[in-house]
Design a protein around this motif. Structure first.
Motif, PDB file in Angstrom:
ATOM      1  N   GLU A   1       0.704  -1.100   0.097  1.00 36.42           N
ATOM      2  CA  GLU A   1      -0.027   0.083  -0.002  1.00 36.42           C
ATOM      3  C   GLU A   1       1.061   1.349  -0.117  1.00 36.42           C
ATOM      4  O   GLU A   1       0.559   2.073  -0.811  1.00 36.42           O
ATOM      5  CB  GLU A   1      -0.953  -0.054   1.148  1.00 36.42           C
ATOM      6  CG  GLU A   1      -2.176  -0.790   1.211  1.00 36.42           C
ATOM      7  CD  GLU A   1      -3.049  -0.767   2.076  1.00 36.42           C
ATOM      8  OE1 GLU A   1      -4.137  -1.098   2.518  1.00 36.42           O
ATOM      9  OE2 GLU A   1      -2.618  -0.235   3.324  1.00 36.42           O
TER      10      GLU A   1
ATOM     11  N   LYS B   1      -5.770   9.781  -5.031  1.00 36.65           N
ATOM     12  CA  LYS B   1      -6.131   8.973  -3.487  1.00 36.65           C
ATOM     13  C   LYS B   1      -6.266  10.215  -2.536  1.00 36.65           C
ATOM     14  O   LYS B   1      -7.216  10.222  -1.572  1.00 36.65           O
ATOM     15  CB  LYS B   1      -5.105   8.052  -3.211  1.00 36.65           C
ATOM     16  CG  LYS B   1      -5.049   6.754  -4.333  1.00 36.65           C
ATOM     17  CD  LYS B   1      -4.011   5.822  -3.867  1.00 36.65           C
ATOM     18  CE  LYS B   1      -4.110   4.741  -4.750  1.00 36.65           C
ATOM     19  NZ  LYS B   1      -3.075   3.870  -4.477  1.00 36.65           N
TER      20      LYS B   1
ATOM     21  N   ARG C   1      -5.823   0.796  10.302  1.00 35.91           N
ATOM     22  CA  ARG C   1      -6.817   1.326   9.229  1.00 35.91           C
ATOM     23  C   ARG C   1      -7.426   2.660   9.333  1.00 35.91           C
ATOM     24  O   ARG C   1      -7.851   2.773  10.750  1.00 35.91           O
ATOM     25  CB  ARG C   1      -7.990   0.326   8.588  1.00 35.91           C
ATOM     26  CG  ARG C   1      -7.450  -1.233   8.560  1.00 35.91           C
ATOM     27  CD  ARG C   1      -6.239  -1.118   7.674  1.00 35.91           C
ATOM     28  NE  ARG C   1      -6.887  -0.784   6.128  1.00 35.91           N
ATOM     29  CZ  ARG C   1      -5.991  -0.678   5.216  1.00 35.91           C
ATOM     30  NH1 ARG C   1      -4.785  -1.026   5.601  1.00 35.91           N
ATOM     31  NH2 ARG C   1      -6.312  -0.332   4.058  1.00 35.91           N
TER      32      ARG C   1
ATOM     33  N   ASN D   1     -12.517   5.497   6.461  1.00 32.87           N
ATOM     34  CA  ASN D   1     -12.007   4.728   5.060  1.00 32.87           C
ATOM     35  C   ASN D   1     -11.212   3.750   5.280  1.00 32.87           C
ATOM     36  O   ASN D   1     -10.114   3.942   5.378  1.00 32.87           O
ATOM     37  CB  ASN D   1     -11.843   5.855   3.977  1.00 32.87           C
ATOM     38  CG  ASN D   1     -11.893   5.426   2.578  1.00 32.87           C
ATOM     39  OD1 ASN D   1     -11.790   4.136   2.355  1.00 32.87           O
ATOM     40  ND2 ASN D   1     -11.841   6.209   1.553  1.00 32.87           N
TER      41      ASN D   1
ATOM     42  N   LYS E   1      -9.989   1.771   3.203  1.00 29.36           N
ATOM     43  CA  LYS E   1      -9.204   1.428   1.999  1.00 29.36           C
ATOM     44  C   LYS E   1      -8.021   1.962   2.026  1.00 29.36           C
ATOM     45  O   LYS E   1      -7.083   1.642   1.528  1.00 29.36           O
ATOM     46  CB  LYS E   1      -9.956   2.141   0.632  1.00 29.36           C
ATOM     47  CG  LYS E   1     -11.088   1.630   0.281  1.00 29.36           C
ATOM     48  CD  LYS E   1     -11.422   2.134  -1.025  1.00 29.36           C
ATOM     49  CE  LYS E   1     -12.770   1.530  -1.596  1.00 29.36           C
ATOM     50  NZ  LYS E   1     -13.306   2.206  -2.679  1.00 29.36           N
TER      51      LYS E   1
END
Length: 219
Positions: A8, A21, A107, A111, A113
Protein backbone atom coordinates in the motif's frame (compact mmCIF):
# COMPACT_ATOMS: atom_id res chain seq x y z
CA UNK A 1 -1.77 -10.79 3.72
CA UNK A 2 1.53 -10.09 5.54
CA UNK A 3 2.88 -7.59 3.04
CA UNK A 4 -0.34 -5.66 2.52
CA UNK A 5 0.78 -2.53 4.35
CA UNK A 6 4.09 -2.54 2.48
CA UNK A 7 2.43 -2.77 -0.93
CA UNK A 8 0.00 0.00 0.00
CA UNK A 9 2.77 2.42 0.87
CA UNK A 10 4.28 2.11 -2.60
CA UNK A 11 1.05 1.76 -4.57
CA UNK A 12 1.18 5.32 -5.95
CA UNK A 13 2.92 5.14 -9.31
CA UNK A 14 2.91 8.85 -10.10
CA UNK A 15 1.73 12.20 -8.79
CA UNK A 16 -1.61 11.76 -10.53
CA UNK A 17 -2.35 8.64 -8.47
CA UNK A 18 -1.21 10.43 -5.34
CA UNK A 19 -3.53 13.37 -5.97
CA UNK A 20 -6.45 11.11 -6.88
CA UNK A 21 -6.19 9.13 -3.64
CA UNK A 22 -5.51 12.16 -1.47
CA UNK A 23 -8.64 13.82 -2.87
CA UNK A 24 -10.73 10.99 -1.45
CA UNK A 25 -9.50 11.86 2.03
CA UNK A 26 -8.65 15.56 2.09
CA UNK A 27 -11.12 17.13 -0.35
CA UNK A 28 -14.18 18.93 0.97
CA UNK A 29 -17.41 19.81 -0.84
CA UNK A 30 -17.96 22.68 1.58
CA UNK A 31 -14.60 24.23 0.64
CA UNK A 32 -15.37 23.99 -3.07
CA UNK A 33 -18.84 25.47 -2.64
CA UNK A 34 -17.38 28.28 -0.53
CA UNK A 35 -14.91 29.14 -3.31
CA UNK A 36 -17.68 29.13 -5.93
CA UNK A 37 -19.83 31.35 -3.72
CA UNK A 38 -16.90 33.73 -3.29
CA UNK A 39 -16.46 33.96 -7.07
CA UNK A 40 -20.16 34.69 -7.57
CA UNK A 41 -20.20 37.27 -4.78
CA UNK A 42 -17.11 39.05 -6.12
CA UNK A 43 -18.64 39.09 -9.61
CA UNK A 44 -21.88 40.58 -8.28
CA UNK A 45 -19.96 43.27 -6.39
CA UNK A 46 -18.00 44.24 -9.51
CA UNK A 47 -21.15 44.36 -11.62
CA UNK A 48 -22.85 46.48 -8.95
CA UNK A 49 -19.94 48.93 -8.87
CA UNK A 50 -19.90 49.08 -12.66
CA UNK A 51 -23.64 49.80 -12.68
CA UNK A 52 -23.70 52.36 -9.87
CA UNK A 53 -20.37 54.06 -10.52
CA UNK A 54 -19.00 53.28 -14.01
CA UNK A 55 -16.06 55.68 -13.61
CA UNK A 56 -14.65 53.49 -10.83
CA UNK A 57 -14.46 50.51 -13.20
CA UNK A 58 -11.85 51.87 -15.56
CA UNK A 59 -9.30 49.54 -17.07
CA UNK A 60 -6.46 51.08 -15.06
CA UNK A 61 -8.25 50.78 -11.71
CA UNK A 62 -9.36 47.19 -12.23
CA UNK A 63 -5.92 46.19 -13.56
CA UNK A 64 -4.23 47.80 -10.54
CA UNK A 65 -6.57 46.07 -8.10
CA UNK A 66 -6.02 42.73 -9.83
CA UNK A 67 -2.24 43.18 -9.85
CA UNK A 68 -2.08 44.19 -6.17
CA UNK A 69 -4.26 41.32 -5.00
CA UNK A 70 -2.25 38.87 -7.10
CA UNK A 71 1.00 40.06 -5.50
CA UNK A 72 -0.46 39.81 -2.00
CA UNK A 73 -1.77 36.30 -2.74
CA UNK A 74 1.61 35.21 -4.09
CA UNK A 75 3.37 36.42 -0.93
CA UNK A 76 0.79 34.71 1.28
CA UNK A 77 1.09 31.38 -0.52
CA UNK A 78 4.90 31.53 -0.46
CA UNK A 79 4.89 32.07 3.30
CA UNK A 80 2.35 29.33 4.01
CA UNK A 81 4.11 26.88 1.69
CA UNK A 82 7.42 27.42 3.47
CA UNK A 83 5.68 26.85 6.79
CA UNK A 84 4.06 23.65 5.50
CA UNK A 85 7.33 22.23 4.17
CA UNK A 86 9.06 22.95 7.48
CA UNK A 87 6.16 21.46 9.43
CA UNK A 88 6.13 18.34 7.28
CA UNK A 89 9.87 17.82 7.77
CA UNK A 90 9.55 18.13 11.54
CA UNK A 91 6.40 16.01 11.63
CA UNK A 92 8.04 13.20 9.66
CA UNK A 93 11.19 13.09 11.79
CA UNK A 94 9.68 13.12 15.30
CA UNK A 95 7.56 9.99 14.82
CA UNK A 96 9.27 6.91 16.21
CA UNK A 97 9.66 3.80 13.99
CA UNK A 98 7.39 1.82 16.30
CA UNK A 99 4.61 4.40 16.00
CA UNK A 100 5.04 4.49 12.23
CA UNK A 101 4.62 0.72 12.12
CA UNK A 102 1.40 0.92 14.11
CA UNK A 103 0.10 3.65 11.79
CA UNK A 104 0.93 1.51 8.77
CA UNK A 105 -0.87 -1.53 10.15
CA UNK A 106 -3.98 0.23 11.45
CA UNK A 107 -6.82 1.31 9.16
CA UNK A 108 -8.27 4.79 8.84
CA UNK A 109 -11.61 4.63 10.64
CA UNK A 110 -13.60 6.65 8.05
CA UNK A 111 -12.25 4.80 5.02
CA UNK A 112 -10.85 1.29 5.43
CA UNK A 113 -9.22 1.46 2.01
CA UNK A 114 -6.44 3.52 3.53
CA UNK A 115 -4.13 3.09 6.50
CA UNK A 116 -3.66 5.77 9.12
CA UNK A 117 -0.22 6.66 7.78
CA UNK A 118 -1.78 7.22 4.35
CA UNK A 119 -4.41 9.47 5.92
CA UNK A 120 -1.67 11.62 7.45
CA UNK A 121 0.54 11.76 4.37
CA UNK A 122 -2.28 12.29 1.89
CA UNK A 123 -3.45 15.33 3.85
CA UNK A 124 -0.01 16.88 3.50
CA UNK A 125 0.26 15.98 -0.18
CA UNK A 126 -3.19 17.36 -1.03
CA UNK A 127 -2.36 20.73 0.53
CA UNK A 128 1.06 20.76 -1.13
CA UNK A 129 -0.54 20.14 -4.53
CA UNK A 130 -2.94 23.06 -4.29
CA UNK A 131 -0.47 25.50 -2.79
CA UNK A 132 2.26 24.72 -5.33
CA UNK A 133 -0.25 24.87 -8.21
CA UNK A 134 -1.63 28.16 -6.90
CA UNK A 135 1.90 29.51 -6.51
CA UNK A 136 2.54 28.87 -10.21
CA UNK A 137 -0.88 30.28 -11.11
CA UNK A 138 -0.33 33.57 -9.28
CA UNK A 139 3.20 33.80 -10.64
CA UNK A 140 1.74 33.72 -14.14
CA UNK A 141 -0.88 36.29 -13.15
CA UNK A 142 1.83 38.61 -11.84
CA UNK A 143 3.47 38.37 -15.25
CA UNK A 144 0.25 38.94 -17.20
CA UNK A 145 -1.10 41.76 -15.02
CA UNK A 146 2.11 43.73 -14.57
CA UNK A 147 2.39 47.15 -16.15
CA UNK A 148 4.95 46.05 -18.76
CA UNK A 149 3.31 42.73 -19.52
CA UNK A 150 3.08 41.59 -23.16
CA UNK A 151 -0.60 41.01 -22.44
CA UNK A 152 -1.06 44.78 -22.64
CA UNK A 153 0.15 44.60 -26.23
CA UNK A 154 -3.17 43.02 -27.19
CA UNK A 155 -4.51 46.55 -27.30
CA UNK A 156 -2.61 47.03 -30.52
CA UNK A 157 -4.75 44.48 -32.34
CA UNK A 158 -7.53 46.05 -34.32
CA UNK A 159 -10.07 43.31 -33.67
CA UNK A 160 -10.36 44.39 -30.02
CA UNK A 161 -12.76 47.32 -30.40
CA UNK A 162 -14.61 46.92 -27.10
CA UNK A 163 -13.47 49.54 -24.58
CA UNK A 164 -14.50 47.27 -21.71
CA UNK A 165 -12.71 44.17 -23.00
CA UNK A 166 -9.77 44.54 -20.61
CA UNK A 167 -12.08 45.59 -17.79
CA UNK A 168 -13.86 42.26 -18.23
CA UNK A 169 -10.55 40.37 -18.43
CA UNK A 170 -9.01 41.94 -15.34
CA UNK A 171 -12.33 41.75 -13.51
CA UNK A 172 -12.51 38.01 -14.21
CA UNK A 173 -8.91 37.57 -13.04
CA UNK A 174 -9.71 39.47 -9.84
CA UNK A 175 -12.81 37.35 -9.13
CA UNK A 176 -10.91 34.16 -9.90
CA UNK A 177 -8.09 35.22 -7.58
CA UNK A 178 -10.55 35.94 -4.78
CA UNK A 179 -12.16 32.54 -5.31
CA UNK A 180 -8.86 30.66 -5.32
CA UNK A 181 -7.60 32.45 -2.22
CA UNK A 182 -10.82 31.71 -0.38
CA UNK A 183 -10.42 28.02 -1.26
CA UNK A 184 -6.80 28.01 -0.07
CA UNK A 185 -7.80 29.60 3.24
CA UNK A 186 -10.60 27.08 3.73
CA UNK A 187 -8.18 24.31 2.75
CA UNK A 188 -5.80 25.54 5.43
CA UNK A 189 -8.66 25.37 7.93
CA UNK A 190 -9.39 21.76 6.96
CA UNK A 191 -5.69 20.95 7.05
CA UNK A 192 -5.37 22.20 10.63
CA UNK A 193 -8.31 20.00 11.64
CA UNK A 194 -6.77 16.99 9.90
CA UNK A 195 -3.44 17.65 11.62
CA UNK A 196 -5.29 17.62 14.92
CA UNK A 197 -6.75 14.23 14.01
CA UNK A 198 -3.32 13.03 12.91
CA UNK A 199 -1.82 13.93 16.29
CA UNK A 200 -4.58 11.95 17.99
CA UNK A 201 -3.87 8.97 15.72
CA UNK A 202 -0.17 9.12 16.53
CA UNK A 203 -0.92 9.33 20.25
CA UNK A 204 -3.31 6.36 20.01
CA UNK A 205 -0.79 4.34 18.00
CA UNK A 206 1.92 5.08 20.57
CA UNK A 207 -0.29 4.03 23.47
CA UNK A 208 -1.28 0.86 21.62
CA UNK A 209 2.37 0.00 21.00
CA UNK A 210 3.23 0.52 24.68
CA UNK A 211 0.31 -1.67 25.76
CA UNK A 212 1.36 -4.47 23.41
CA UNK A 213 4.97 -4.20 24.62
CA UNK A 214 3.87 -4.48 28.25
CA UNK A 215 1.69 -7.51 27.42
CA UNK A 216 4.64 -9.25 25.78
CA UNK A 217 6.78 -8.58 28.82
CA UNK A 218 4.10 -9.76 31.24
CA UNK A 219 2.26 -12.66 29.58
Amino acid sequence: MPDRWDSELFSDENFSDLFSKSSKIASSRFNRNFAIATFNLASLILFAVAWLQPSAMSEASVAKASSQFTSISFSFITSILGFLVTGFSIFATIISPETLKMLCLSRYRKNNKFSNIQFIMYNFMYVFFYYISSLLFFLLLIFFTSENSPFIALKLFSFIDDDYFFVYVYGFILCLSFSLMSYLIMLLKSFIWNIYQSVLLIAAARVLYIEHTEEDRNP
